[in-house]
Design an enzyme around this catalytic site. Structure first.
Site, PDB file in Angstrom:
ATOM      1  N   ILE A  53       0.826  -1.208   0.000  1.00 58.74           N
ATOM      2  CA  ILE A  53       0.000   0.000   0.000  1.00 58.74           C
ATOM      3  C   ILE A  53       0.863   1.262   0.000  1.00 58.74           C
ATOM      4  O   ILE A  53       0.406   2.344   0.356  1.00 58.74           O
ATOM      5  CB  ILE A  53      -0.964   0.007   1.200  1.00 58.74           C
ATOM      6  CG1 ILE A  53      -0.201  -0.066   2.529  1.00 58.74           C
ATOM      7  CG2 ILE A  53      -1.962  -1.133   1.086  1.00 58.74           C
ATOM      8  CD1 ILE A  53      -1.098   0.055   3.756  1.00 58.74           C
ATOM      9  N   GLY A  54       2.126   1.076  -0.417  1.00 63.98           N
ATOM     10  CA  GLY A  54       3.059   2.185  -0.430  1.00 63.98           C
ATOM     11  C   GLY A  54       4.112   2.057   0.644  1.00 63.98           C
ATOM     12  O   GLY A  54       4.974   2.927   0.795  1.00 63.98           O
ATOM     13  N   ILE A 101      15.638  -3.691  11.648  1.00 66.10           N
ATOM     14  CA  ILE A 101      15.117  -2.871  10.558  1.00 66.10           C
ATOM     15  C   ILE A 101      15.628  -3.439   9.239  1.00 66.10           C
ATOM     16  O   ILE A 101      16.828  -3.403   8.951  1.00 66.10           O
ATOM     17  CB  ILE A 101      15.537  -1.400  10.722  1.00 66.10           C
ATOM     18  CG1 ILE A 101      15.061  -0.864  12.078  1.00 66.10           C
ATOM     19  CG2 ILE A 101      14.986  -0.560   9.581  1.00 66.10           C
ATOM     20  CD1 ILE A 101      13.568  -0.918  12.294  1.00 66.10           C
ATOM     21  N   ASN A 150      14.978  -2.457   6.080  1.00 65.38           N
ATOM     22  CA  ASN A 150      15.395  -1.422   5.138  1.00 65.38           C
ATOM     23  C   ASN A 150      15.239  -0.063   5.806  1.00 65.38           C
ATOM     24  O   ASN A 150      14.122   0.454   5.919  1.00 65.38           O
ATOM     25  CB  ASN A 150      14.544  -1.493   3.863  1.00 65.38           C
ATOM     26  CG  ASN A 150      15.000  -0.514   2.794  1.00 65.38           C
ATOM     27  OD1 ASN A 150      15.496   0.573   3.078  1.00 65.38           O
ATOM     28  ND2 ASN A 150      14.834  -0.900   1.540  1.00 65.38           N
ATOM     29  N   LYS A 195      15.753   2.849   4.803  1.00 68.15           N
ATOM     30  CA  LYS A 195      15.227   3.904   3.928  1.00 68.15           C
ATOM     31  C   LYS A 195      13.710   3.853   3.854  1.00 68.15           C
ATOM     32  O   LYS A 195      13.031   4.865   4.058  1.00 68.15           O
ATOM     33  CB  LYS A 195      15.831   3.771   2.524  1.00 68.15           C
ATOM     34  CG  LYS A 195      15.505   4.922   1.592  1.00 68.15           C
ATOM     35  CD  LYS A 195      16.278   4.796   0.283  1.00 68.15           C
ATOM     36  CE  LYS A 195      16.083   6.025  -0.596  1.00 68.15           C
ATOM     37  NZ  LYS A 195      16.887   5.919  -1.852  1.00 68.15           N
ATOM     38  N   GLN A 214       8.280   5.350   6.234  1.00 68.51           N
ATOM     39  CA  GLN A 214       7.041   5.006   6.929  1.00 68.51           C
ATOM     40  C   GLN A 214       6.836   5.850   8.175  1.00 68.51           C
ATOM     41  O   GLN A 214       5.734   6.331   8.449  1.00 68.51           O
ATOM     42  CB  GLN A 214       7.055   3.526   7.301  1.00 68.51           C
ATOM     43  CG  GLN A 214       6.736   2.595   6.151  1.00 68.51           C
ATOM     44  CD  GLN A 214       5.412   2.944   5.509  1.00 68.51           C
ATOM     45  OE1 GLN A 214       4.360   2.742   6.093  1.00 68.51           O
ATOM     46  NE2 GLN A 214       5.459   3.493   4.310  1.00 68.51           N
ATOM     47  N   LYS A 259      10.118  -6.095  13.674  1.00 65.57           N
ATOM     48  CA  LYS A 259       8.779  -5.641  14.033  1.00 65.57           C
ATOM     49  C   LYS A 259       8.324  -4.625  12.980  1.00 65.57           C
ATOM     50  O   LYS A 259       9.136  -4.005  12.314  1.00 65.57           O
ATOM     51  CB  LYS A 259       8.776  -4.986  15.414  1.00 65.57           C
ATOM     52  CG  LYS A 259       9.290  -5.880  16.542  1.00 65.57           C
ATOM     53  CD  LYS A 259       9.377  -5.115  17.855  1.00 65.57           C
ATOM     54  CE  LYS A 259       9.919  -5.952  18.984  1.00 65.57           C
ATOM     55  NZ  LYS A 259      10.032  -5.190  20.255  1.00 65.57           N
ATOM     56  N   VAL A 262       6.688  -1.137  11.306  1.00 71.01           N
ATOM     57  CA  VAL A 262       6.850   0.289  11.608  1.00 71.01           C
ATOM     58  C   VAL A 262       5.735   1.150  11.012  1.00 71.01           C
ATOM     59  O   VAL A 262       5.766   2.367  11.137  1.00 71.01           O
ATOM     60  CB  VAL A 262       8.217   0.810  11.108  1.00 71.01           C
ATOM     61  CG1 VAL A 262       9.344   0.129  11.844  1.00 71.01           C
ATOM     62  CG2 VAL A 262       8.368   0.629   9.600  1.00 71.01           C
ATOM     63  N   GLU A 296       2.559   1.561  11.856  1.00 68.59           N
ATOM     64  CA  GLU A 296       1.664   2.208  12.812  1.00 68.59           C
ATOM     65  C   GLU A 296       2.384   3.039  13.872  1.00 68.59           C
ATOM     66  O   GLU A 296       1.927   4.109  14.263  1.00 68.59           O
ATOM     67  CB  GLU A 296       0.810   1.155  13.524  1.00 68.59           C
ATOM     68  CG  GLU A 296      -0.609   1.040  13.033  1.00 68.59           C
ATOM     69  CD  GLU A 296      -0.747   0.171  11.803  1.00 68.59           C
ATOM     70  OE1 GLU A 296      -1.838   0.151  11.218  1.00 68.59           O
ATOM     71  OE2 GLU A 296       0.227  -0.482  11.409  1.00 68.59           O
TER      72      GLU A 296
END
Length: 758
Positions: free
Chosen positions: A481-482, A645, A647, A649, A654, A717, A719, A721
């Protein structure tokens, strides 16, 4: 202690793709227009549909006259409740994966009107413009009934919901005696907070294009966060074989909750396509985007009692939210308060009020973005009464275990978020007194808040096909969704097999692909990423086996754990000269391709005994014009603890996007309902305000190192939200620090600040 499986190590070079800021692999398609969205697919016989929306909020249709519309050349049909076909769906409780408890709304079911802008007719014509014009000629007469759309006026009629949908956890039972502890506390805060309804307004409006093929099969292009969810819905509603329908959604122009459920344009497009036996597109207008999908209006009370040293003695958090009359949409609003801080006396309460509105819908960090905001403002108010630094108060009541359950967190680096975020922001230079920092006419305020969100994982499957040319194709029926799903899944696959990013293709957004849940809740990397890793692990094992079978192989007799994958090669870890390329391994064994499928499951034992969560600390600077009351967010630092993490970037993107949304929630986004009409009046981009470039400052994102070998096989995990949680509270706290004015009614607009200044 219980035995928890550790994260299997990636047998690749340390400089593999995981953890690298790789640019979006789908970026070129998006900027060149080669990425196609739901309303951009076509066939020569494509017809266009336009929805007619209800003019009243409650009542019934007494007469529909479609003659004028049908008289126009090129108008094909007008569907209403009077001529729609009989479907099993109208008689049974077919639901989708994200449906709350109750009876889902069914378009064109009967003459009853449940909410304003309810779809009441569908005009089908040879062109979009003709369908839209003909829709204006459909004459509908109503018998209006009294309606209720005002939560504040009807809050006394609220009720306590049960365990109404997957993922909803009712508030835990009270602990201690919160009422008496509150009364006995020497320092108290007792405040009410209100949050206006926010509506989903992604750039891509919801649309469905149904392509009707000569063999009777259908390809459905829909704006959705779950192609398989829509596929199941379509087959159930229209009684179609699974093989007769394929749902596609390769690109989504923003969603974050609006695409979790099949929206009514999907039903309308399918209805027309199956009845007319031709291809049909139905796209909602911007005002029609206000006919579904909103963060519900909420009223909250937070009462905190503390000793003079800041130790919390009592915590009471109550919330009442709106829902529709036909479904019980619920959010986890108050539970976070019982989890966030150590306190022996806690009572949490959550109720719903039925109104004549469409059912609300998940919107980025549903529940947490609302509930944590109220808690974190109350904590700031308590710090002010104590004469204590707001950060110190949070540290004073810090907890390493989840007080709601007594379970430890699988990992929690919130202390590091506080420390590193405060250092980056320069929090130590804060002058504590309100109105004590200024720059000319502008009052400067610094505020902070903590954030929390669940670190969830579901079940998912993935398929991998490795060709003899060394190119890998991995697939799963998830969505992007982006958020960067294409990219991070490509990175995970490339990392496991030591392939260059350019040699890996990830496919998604197709109901025919291996099973994946709807993309939402920040669980896609955890859920689908684990499946991608699992299937690539199987491919890797096959390659090691093939490499060891040849008598002349430099890898013969070498155990899998002693082989690493890098640069398209299998390499003996302690003797880098002993290596074989993936293509040589496959050619040497006569293998043209390796094909595997795997399913990944959560670590259920670990999840039963631990709480899994992401955490954040957000620091905000605002500037308020003392004369005009205008508010400008001038600086944000967001410190995030979200495990590994994948990525940096795309993850940073996000968080930045979530902070922007938090600015909108804090200062701008508000649906104005005229309760006399029962409808939203500012249902367009001109009047429904969202942050634009001039509203967005420098957003500094830092990821705190956090290791978690229980959350999933990746240690990652989500990111999506966590970045919004706490942002509205930090803004409110900064405004109070700047002006001395405490506003608890969101969004915080200049008139509310001016009223306090004057």
């Amino acid at each position: 202690m219980i035995a928890i499986p550790s994260i299997p190590g990636f047998l690749t070079e340390p400089n593999g793709p995981i953890g690298k800021p790789v640019s979006r692999v789908d970026g070129r398609k998006k900027v060149t227009g080669d990425a196609h969205y739901a309303a951009e697919f076509s066939l020569p016989d494509l017809a266009h549909g336009y929805i007619v929306s209800s003019a009243i909020a409650r009542g019934r249709i007494t007469r529909i006259d479609t003659a004028a519309a049908l008289a126009l050349p090129g108008v094909i049909h007008v569907f209403t409740h009077e001529n729609r076909p009989s479907l099993a769906w109208f008689d049974r409780k077919w639901k989708d994966d994200d449906a709350p408890k109750g009876a889902p709304f069914r378009p064109l079911y009967d003459a009853e009107i449940h909410h304003a802008l309810q779809p009441v007719a569908l005009v089908i014509a040879e062109s979009f413009e003709l369908a839209r014009y003909a829709a204006r000629l459909v004459h509908i007469e109503y018998e209006a009934a009294p309606h209720q759309t005002d939560l504040r006026a009807n809050r006394a009629d609220s009720f306590t919901p049960g365990k109404d949908k997957g993922g909803f956890q009712p508030p835990p039972k009270p602990r201690g005696d919160s009422e008496q502890a509150f009364l006995d506390s020497p320092v108290k805060v007792d405040a009410e907070f209100t949050q206006a309804a926010e509506y989903h307004n992604p750039m891509e409006m919801h649309a469905t294009t149904v392509l009707h093929h000569d063999d009777g099969t259908l390809t459905v292009h829909d704006k959705t966060q779950g192609a398989q969810n829509c596929h199941t819905y379509i087959c159930n509603v229209f009684g179609l074989a699974k093989s007769a329908v394929r749902v596609m959604s390769p690109f989504v122009g923003g969603a974050f909750g609006s695409g979790l459920r099949p929206q009514h344009q999907l039903f309308m497009a399918m209805l027309a396509a199956t009845q007319l036996k031709r291809s049909v597109r139905v796209e909602l207008s911007r005002p029609q985007m206000f006919s579904f999908g909103h963060r519900p209006e909420t009223i909250q009370r937070v009462a905190l009692g503390a000793d003079r040293d800041g130790t919390l003695r009592a915590l009471i958090h109550e919330a009442v939210q709106e829902s529709s009359r036909n479904e019980n949409y619920v959010e986890i609003v108050v539970n976070w308060s019982g989890q966030q801080y150590k306190c022996d006396n806690v009572r949490l309460d959550y109720t719903l009020t039925r109104l004549d509105v469409h059912t609300p819908l998940d919107q980025r960090a549903p529940g947490a973005a609302t509930g944590v905001t109220a808690l974190e403002i109350a904590m700031d108010e308590l710090a002010g009464k104590l004469g204590m630094d707001p950060l110190e108060l949070r540290l004073r009541n810090y907890t390493e275990t989840d007080p709601n359950t007594g379970n430890p967190f699988s990992s929690k680096e919130l202390r590091a978020c506080f420390q590193q975020g405060a250092e980056r922001f320069g929090w130590a230079k804060r002058s504590p007194a309100p109105r004590s920092m200024r720059d000319g006419r502008e009052l400067i305020g610094w505020g902070m808040a903590a954030g929390v969100w669940d670190a969830m994982q579901g079940q998912a499957a993935a398929k991998a096909v490795l060709g003899v040319d060394g190119k890998l194709v991995v697939s799963s029926a998830t969505a992007d969704i982006g958020t960067g799903t294409y990219t991070v899944m490509t990175q995970i696959a490339a990392d496991v097999l030591g392939l260059p990013i350019g040699e890996v293709t990830f496919c998604l957004g197709d109901s025919s692909l291996p099973t994946a849940p709807i993309e939402g809740g920040s669980w896609t990397v955890s859920t689908v990423g684990s499946a991608v890793k699992a299937v690539c692990d199987r491919v890797r094992s096959q390659l090691v086996t093939l490499a060891g079978k040849r008598d002349d192989s430099p890898l013969k007799g070498v155990a899998e754990e002693d082989i690493l994958f890098a640069d398209g090669h299998l390499i003996v870890r302690n003797d880098r000269a002993r290596r074989l390329s993936i293509t040589d391994v496959m050619r040497g064994s006569g293998t043209l391709s390796i094909e595997e499928e795997a399913r990944a499951l959560p670590y259920l034992l670990a999840r039963a005994r631990h709480t899994f969560a992401t955490h954040s600390a957000v620091f905000v600077e605002v500037r308020v014009d003392e004369d005009l009351g205008t508010i400008r967010v001038s600086r944000v630092v967001s410190a995030i603890a979200a495990g590994r993490i994948i990525n940096p970037k795309t993850a940073r993107s996000q968080i930045q996007g979530a902070v922007v949304w938090g600015i909108g929630m804090g200062l701008e986004e508000e649906a104005f309902t005229d309760h006399r009409l029962g409808r939203v009046m500012n249902h367009d981009y001109a009047e429904y305000h969202v942050p634009v470039n001039a509203d967005v400052p420098d957003i500094d994102v830092l990821f705190v190192e956090e290791h978690d070998d229980m959350v999933n096989a990746l240690g990652a995990k989500g990111v999506g939200e966590i970045g919004i949680v706490g942002v509205p509270a930090a803004i409110a706290n900064a405004i109070h620090h700047a002006t001395g004015v405490r506003v608890r009614d969101f969004p915080i607009t200049l008139d509310k600040v001016l009223a306090g200044l004057r």
